[in-house]
Design a protein around this motif. Structure first.
Motif, PDB file in Angstrom:
ATOM      1  N   ARG A  65      -9.791  18.994  -2.319  1.00 15.47           N
ATOM      2  CA  ARG A  65      -8.646  18.166  -1.973  1.00 15.47           C
ATOM      3  C   ARG A  65      -7.461  18.346  -2.927  1.00 15.47           C
ATOM      4  NH1 ARG A  65     -11.402  12.540  -2.287  1.00 15.47           N
ATOM      5  NH2 ARG A  65     -12.138  13.598  -4.154  1.00 15.47           N
ATOM      6  N   TYR A  66      -7.771  18.710  -4.167  1.00 12.84           N
ATOM      7  CA  TYR A  66      -6.714  18.742  -5.185  1.00 12.84           C
ATOM      8  C   TYR A  66      -6.430  20.137  -5.728  1.00 12.84           C
ATOM      9  CZ  TYR A  66      -7.498  13.784  -4.926  1.00 12.84           C
ATOM     10  OH  TYR A  66      -7.626  12.511  -4.461  1.00 12.84           O
ATOM     11  N   THR A  68      -4.805  22.746  -4.647  1.00 11.88           N
ATOM     12  CA  THR A  68      -3.446  23.276  -4.527  1.00 11.88           C
ATOM     13  C   THR A  68      -2.509  22.574  -5.504  1.00 11.88           C
ATOM     14  OG1 THR A  68      -3.917  23.627  -2.185  1.00 11.88           O
ATOM     15  CG2 THR A  68      -1.628  23.823  -2.872  1.00 11.88           C
ATOM     16  N   ILE A  69      -2.540  21.246  -5.483  1.00  6.28           N
ATOM     17  CA  ILE A  69      -1.641  20.495  -6.361  1.00  6.28           C
ATOM     18  C   ILE A  69      -1.965  20.759  -7.832  1.00  6.28           C
ATOM     19  CG2 ILE A  69      -3.035  18.361  -6.304  1.00  6.28           C
ATOM     20  CD1 ILE A  69       0.321  17.479  -6.015  1.00  6.28           C
ATOM     21  N   ILE A 174       4.095 -14.205  -3.850  1.00  5.23           N
ATOM     22  CA  ILE A 174       3.803 -12.875  -3.319  1.00  5.23           C
ATOM     23  C   ILE A 174       5.076 -12.202  -2.813  1.00  5.23           C
ATOM     24  CG2 ILE A 174       3.208 -13.674  -0.969  1.00  5.23           C
ATOM     25  CD1 ILE A 174       0.902 -11.272  -2.443  1.00  5.23           C
ATOM     26  N   ALA A 177       6.789 -10.853  -5.851  1.00  2.80           N
ATOM     27  CA  ALA A 177       6.078  -9.670  -6.368  1.00  2.80           C
ATOM     28  C   ALA A 177       6.375  -8.453  -5.496  1.00  2.80           C
ATOM     29  CB  ALA A 177       4.575  -9.949  -6.421  1.00  2.80           C
ATOM     30  N   LEU A 178       6.397  -8.668  -4.199  1.00  2.00           N
ATOM     31  CA  LEU A 178       6.651  -7.604  -3.237  1.00  2.00           C
ATOM     32  C   LEU A 178       8.070  -7.074  -3.388  1.00  2.00           C
ATOM     33  CD1 LEU A 178       4.693  -6.637  -1.208  1.00  2.00           C
ATOM     34  CD2 LEU A 178       5.666  -8.167   0.468  1.00  2.00           C
ATOM     35  N   GLU A 181       8.098  -4.896  -6.473  1.00  2.00           N
ATOM     36  CA  GLU A 181       7.433  -3.593  -6.353  1.00  2.00           C
ATOM     37  C   GLU A 181       8.183  -2.669  -5.397  1.00  2.00           C
ATOM     38  OE1 GLU A 181       3.191  -4.173  -5.848  1.00  2.00           O
ATOM     39  OE2 GLU A 181       3.097  -5.366  -7.687  1.00  2.00           O
ATOM     40  N   THR A 182       8.787  -3.238  -4.375  1.00  2.00           N
ATOM     41  CA  THR A 182       9.596  -2.418  -3.468  1.00  2.00           C
ATOM     42  C   THR A 182      10.826  -1.896  -4.195  1.00  2.00           C
ATOM     43  OG1 THR A 182       8.841  -3.779  -1.632  1.00  2.00           O
ATOM     44  CG2 THR A 182      10.763  -2.401  -1.228  1.00  2.00           C
ATOM     45  N   ARG A 185       9.988   1.054  -6.490  1.00  2.00           N
ATOM     46  CA  ARG A 185       9.777   2.340  -5.818  1.00  2.00           C
ATOM     47  C   ARG A 185      11.096   2.881  -5.285  1.00  2.00           C
ATOM     48  NH1 ARG A 185       4.004   2.491  -3.897  1.00  2.00           N
ATOM     49  NH2 ARG A 185       4.652   4.176  -2.539  1.00  2.00           N
ATOM     50  N   ARG A 186      11.937   2.000  -4.762  1.00  2.00           N
ATOM     51  CA  ARG A 186      13.245   2.457  -4.272  1.00  2.00           C
ATOM     52  C   ARG A 186      14.092   3.000  -5.410  1.00  2.00           C
ATOM     53  NH1 ARG A 186      13.788   1.458   0.923  1.00  2.00           N
ATOM     54  NH2 ARG A 186      13.047  -0.532   1.761  1.00  2.00           N
ATOM     55  N   PRO A 207      -3.124 -16.497 -17.674  1.00  2.00           N
ATOM     56  CA  PRO A 207      -2.379 -15.351 -18.202  1.00  2.00           C
ATOM     57  C   PRO A 207      -2.342 -14.171 -17.229  1.00  2.00           C
ATOM     58  CG  PRO A 207      -3.819 -16.265 -19.889  1.00  2.00           C
ATOM     59  CD  PRO A 207      -4.135 -16.985 -18.618  1.00  2.00           C
ATOM     60  N   HIS A 208      -3.393 -13.973 -16.422  1.00  2.00           N
ATOM     61  CA  HIS A 208      -3.389 -12.856 -15.477  1.00  2.00           C
ATOM     62  C   HIS A 208      -3.538 -13.339 -14.042  1.00  2.00           C
ATOM     63  CE1 HIS A 208      -3.605  -9.034 -17.938  1.00  2.00           C
ATOM     64  NE2 HIS A 208      -3.306  -9.997 -18.765  1.00  2.00           N
ATOM     65  N   PRO A 211      -0.463 -13.059  -7.707  1.00  2.00           N
ATOM     66  CA  PRO A 211       0.525 -13.797  -6.921  1.00  2.00           C
ATOM     67  C   PRO A 211      -0.067 -14.271  -5.596  1.00  2.00           C
ATOM     68  CG  PRO A 211       1.087 -11.443  -7.051  1.00  2.00           C
ATOM     69  CD  PRO A 211      -0.078 -11.667  -7.940  1.00  2.00           C
ATOM     70  N   HIS A 307      -1.738  -0.071 -20.939  1.00  2.00           N
ATOM     71  CA  HIS A 307      -2.518  -0.635 -22.042  1.00  2.00           C
ATOM     72  C   HIS A 307      -3.177   0.528 -22.755  1.00  2.00           C
ATOM     73  CE1 HIS A 307      -3.205  -4.908 -20.174  1.00  2.00           C
ATOM     74  NE2 HIS A 307      -1.954  -4.674 -20.491  1.00  2.00           N
TER      75      HIS A 307
ATOM     76  N   GLU B  45     -11.176  -1.760 -19.108  1.00  2.00           N
ATOM     77  CA  GLU B  45     -10.668  -3.128 -19.230  1.00  2.00           C
ATOM     78  C   GLU B  45     -11.264  -3.995 -18.136  1.00  2.00           C
ATOM     79  OE1 GLU B  45      -6.596  -4.415 -20.374  1.00  2.00           O
ATOM     80  OE2 GLU B  45      -6.201  -2.276 -20.175  1.00  2.00           O
ATOM     81  N   ARG B  65      -8.474 -14.803 -20.547  1.00  2.00           N
ATOM     82  CA  ARG B  65      -7.477 -14.647 -19.494  1.00  2.00           C
ATOM     83  C   ARG B  65      -7.999 -15.025 -18.107  1.00  2.00           C
ATOM     84  NH1 ARG B  65      -6.318  -8.520 -20.205  1.00  2.00           N
ATOM     85  NH2 ARG B  65      -8.587  -8.662 -20.283  1.00  2.00           N
ATOM     86  N   TYR B  66      -9.317 -14.899 -17.912  1.00  2.00           N
ATOM     87  CA  TYR B  66      -9.864 -15.079 -16.569  1.00  2.00           C
ATOM     88  C   TYR B  66     -10.814 -16.265 -16.458  1.00  2.00           C
ATOM     89  CZ  TYR B  66      -7.864 -10.498 -16.022  1.00  2.00           C
ATOM     90  OH  TYR B  66      -6.978  -9.464 -15.991  1.00  2.00           O
ATOM     91  N   LEU B 178       6.291   3.168   1.615  1.00  2.00           N
ATOM     92  CA  LEU B 178       6.760   1.870   1.140  1.00  2.00           C
ATOM     93  C   LEU B 178       6.853   0.864   2.284  1.00  2.00           C
ATOM     94  CD1 LEU B 178       7.499   1.275  -1.693  1.00  2.00           C
ATOM     95  CD2 LEU B 178       9.869   1.780  -1.190  1.00  2.00           C
ATOM     96  N   ARG B 185       1.442  -6.178   3.092  1.00  2.00           N
ATOM     97  CA  ARG B 185       1.417  -7.391   2.281  1.00  2.00           C
ATOM     98  C   ARG B 185       2.063  -8.555   3.038  1.00  2.00           C
ATOM     99  NH1 ARG B 185       1.224  -5.697  -3.566  1.00  2.00           N
ATOM    100  NH2 ARG B 185       1.909  -7.797  -4.059  1.00  2.00           N
ATOM    101  N   LEU B 206      -2.190  19.309   2.031  1.00  2.00           N
ATOM    102  CA  LEU B 206      -2.924  18.749   0.901  1.00  2.00           C
ATOM    103  C   LEU B 206      -3.642  17.493   1.391  1.00  2.00           C
ATOM    104  CD1 LEU B 206      -0.021  18.804  -1.764  1.00  2.00           C
ATOM    105  CD2 LEU B 206      -1.682  20.606  -1.293  1.00  2.00           C
ATOM    106  N   PRO B 207      -4.968  17.517   1.462  1.00  2.00           N
ATOM    107  CA  PRO B 207      -5.664  16.350   2.019  1.00  2.00           C
ATOM    108  C   PRO B 207      -5.296  15.048   1.318  1.00  2.00           C
ATOM    109  CG  PRO B 207      -7.179  18.186   1.751  1.00  2.00           C
ATOM    110  CD  PRO B 207      -5.886  18.611   1.127  1.00  2.00           C
ATOM    111  N   HIS B 208      -5.018  15.090  -0.005  1.00  2.00           N
ATOM    112  CA  HIS B 208      -4.666  13.855  -0.710  1.00  2.00           C
ATOM    113  C   HIS B 208      -3.286  13.947  -1.328  1.00  2.00           C
ATOM    114  CE1 HIS B 208      -8.398  11.271  -0.859  1.00  2.00           C
ATOM    115  NE2 HIS B 208      -8.636  12.203   0.015  1.00  2.00           N
TER     116      HIS B 208
END
Lengths: 365, 365
Positions: A65-66, A68-69, A174, A177-178, A181-182, A185-186, A207-208, A211, A307, B45, B65-66, B178, B185, B206-208
């Motif tokens: 699968r990988y 080529t890359i 949420i 958060a969305l 994240e959008t 990427r943009r 603490p963690h 959303p 991390h 982690e 944290r959890y 995206l 979501r 490329l499969p992946h």
């Protein structure tokens, strides 16, 4: 990036340690040494390994699968396994005169190590667990890396500010958060460096927190912890705020966390212990009677991984070095009420540190 | 979900195997047994472990944290470690009369296993590597799980169709990816079950492939491979198509892959070997002279993990069982030209299978 130089440095280290070859399985280490980007789908589904002999040709081992890359990205010779890693390793070991083969103990499953030991017995070679050989190289960042991290921080802040401007109490965690994240990427980020945390009200005491569908709301604590990956390098930032008018208790607690953060940042310079940097923030918070509300370490290294070493904690025995990039993120959490965490990133310089963050949103109340 | 029943079943199995306690580190296993959702940030982690004695109280071990979410989600007693897992385990082992402590060899780092062995020597107890104890329970899905998977597939198809309707040749791969992940979501998915693949033109060979900034384009192969997580359960689907008018070569190859897929689906029923199901598709593709273009296994199990047992491959020695949920995804790839992969999910039933996908977009050209 000068992958060839990094590989040569590692190979020299292997020779000093009398290791004939190192199998690199840790994805960030792979990328650091070769530029190979595909992330593993969890440790049980590797997208490849680097086979690094102490002398001679470095190879990238992967599957169909990988293949080529792998060749395109690294320029290294690629060996493809169809029956898993171990049979291919057997061939490589037979072709070369390897007597001591090392593997990354800290990123190899126990079940895989059993197979490696079996291979060692069959081929009469020694299998050696190794830890942190590449991580040690990644601990301090060179100028090119520091610059990529600066850019990653900058972009992350731009995304935060863009979303922050449009926040309303009626948005859900949420949704925010969305939007973040959008926007990441943009804006050209590879991805978020971790699942964006947007936590409002009592949720912000986790603490963690993940959303959820609850609304941000006005006049209550909100925490956003976010980071992105840009050209491989991560950023990580946390802001805590209130939409509307924070009350006196919120202000007091928020100022305390900021004071703790500043105390630690002021202590950052080469040769200072991690323990001490952690202590500086903790002392401020303990002084206000909140020692137990600050239950996590002060910070962590950031680079190809969000991390990574060093841990900036009371349990660390390490000292700061110029070129390290770390977070300073004290936080206090009160079940039922909420939490406040403030996180900036700094580069350790010869005579102190460079604070990478310029965003001042709700930083000094 | 009836977590109590699952835990009891596992505890009975531990007693039969003379194991006094099992430490569960694999995140999907944790969720399967307790409902605990936080994902690990990579294996190094962990967000927690289940400590499952053969008799007595199951505990969830996690850090500061959890601790709150762990209690809320599972209802189990939570033990918090501040100095890492091992010191807490030492206490637990001392408090109980454990002689044989098992750990998940397939989701424990070699470096952690060394610490467990050291603990065993100090406490004079036996440390036993175990593999697949919980995965075996997850291999077939009960009615409630099958229903969640059906819903996950349904939602994934709705998202695909919604985005597909708005595709234009001028959209970039990343823009499409995206749009898909945002729609997931918004529609209520926890997240994408893997990084969405949108690959156009030669990239589709490329499969992946990772989605990039290049445009989808018209009149050339496009592959979208996408899945989401709904209430913990995954979906996974691939469609290959051409925006515009596919040429004769594309049609011929596409029909071949569909024919291969149908041949394998027709073979699915209990007691048939994975090898044979894989063979049915492979025979069709090899018959057209494309054996080498189909370089991956036919499929995999889907459940709490998007890739889980069983592997539907020529190298598997397993047989199908009623209640398994698997993908059937033959594909052919031609460097420079592109690729075609078609993936549906099926539930193995008593007398055949239930195809979960209803989407027919570009399926039968």
């Amino acid at each position: 990036m000068d992958y060839r130089h990094r590989l040569e440095k590692l190979q020299a280290r292997l020779r000093r340690k009398k290791i004939d070859a190192l199998l690199v399985s840790q994805p960030d280490n792979r990328r650091y040494l070769s530029g190979y980007t595909p992330a593993d789908h969890g440790i049980a589904e590797s997208t490849g390994h680097l086979f690094i002999p102490a002398r001679g040709t470095v190879r990238l081992l992967t599957d169909f699968r990988y293949q080529t890359i792998a060749g395109l990205e690294t320029g290294l010779p690629v060996s493809t396994y169809s029956k898993g890693l171990i049979p291919l390793l057997k061939e490589l070991v037979s072709e070369t005169s390897i007597q001591r083969l090392a593997f990354e103990s800290h990123y190899t499953l126990h079940s895989t190590s059993l197979k490696l030991v079996e291979l060692g017995e069959q081929k009469k070679i020694k299998i050696v667990p190794a830890s942190g050989l590449v991580e040690k190289m990644r601990l301090t960042k060179n100028e090119q890396e520091r610059d990529l991290i600066r850019q990653s921080v900058r972009l992350n802040e731009r995304v935060f500010q863009q979303v922050y401007r449009e926040l309303t109490p009626a948005m859900s965690e949420i949704e925010v958060a969305l939007a973040i994240e959008t926007a990441m990427r943009r804006a050209g980020a590879e991805k978020a460096s971790f699942e964006t945390i947007v936590a409002a009200g009592p949720n912000s005491a986790l603490p963690h927190a993940s959303p959820g569908t609850q609304l941000i709301g006005g006049n209550r604590p909100v925490t956003i912890d976010m980071g992105l990956v840009l050209a491989g390098y991560c950023s990580d930032m946390t802001r805590s705020f209130v939409l509307g008018r924070p009350d006196e208790e919120y202000r007091r607690r928020h100022r305390l966390v900021r004071k703790a953060q500043k105390a630690s940042i002021a202590a950052v310079r080469p040769d200072v212990s991690m323990k001490y940097v952690d202590h500086c923030a903790r002392k401020v918070i303990a002084g206000a009677g909140y020692a137990k509300a600050f239950g996590h370490a002060l910070g962590h290294g950031v680079g190809l991984a969000v991390h990574e070493a060093p841990r900036v904690s009371s349990r660390s025995r390490q000292k700061l070095k110029a070129g390290m990039v770390i977070t300073i993120e004290p936080g206090i959490y009160f079940p039922g009420w909420g939490g406040i965490r403030l996180e900036n990133m700094v580069i350790v310089t010869e005579d102190g540190c460079e604070v990478l963050n310029r965003d001042t949103t709700s930083l000094d109340l």
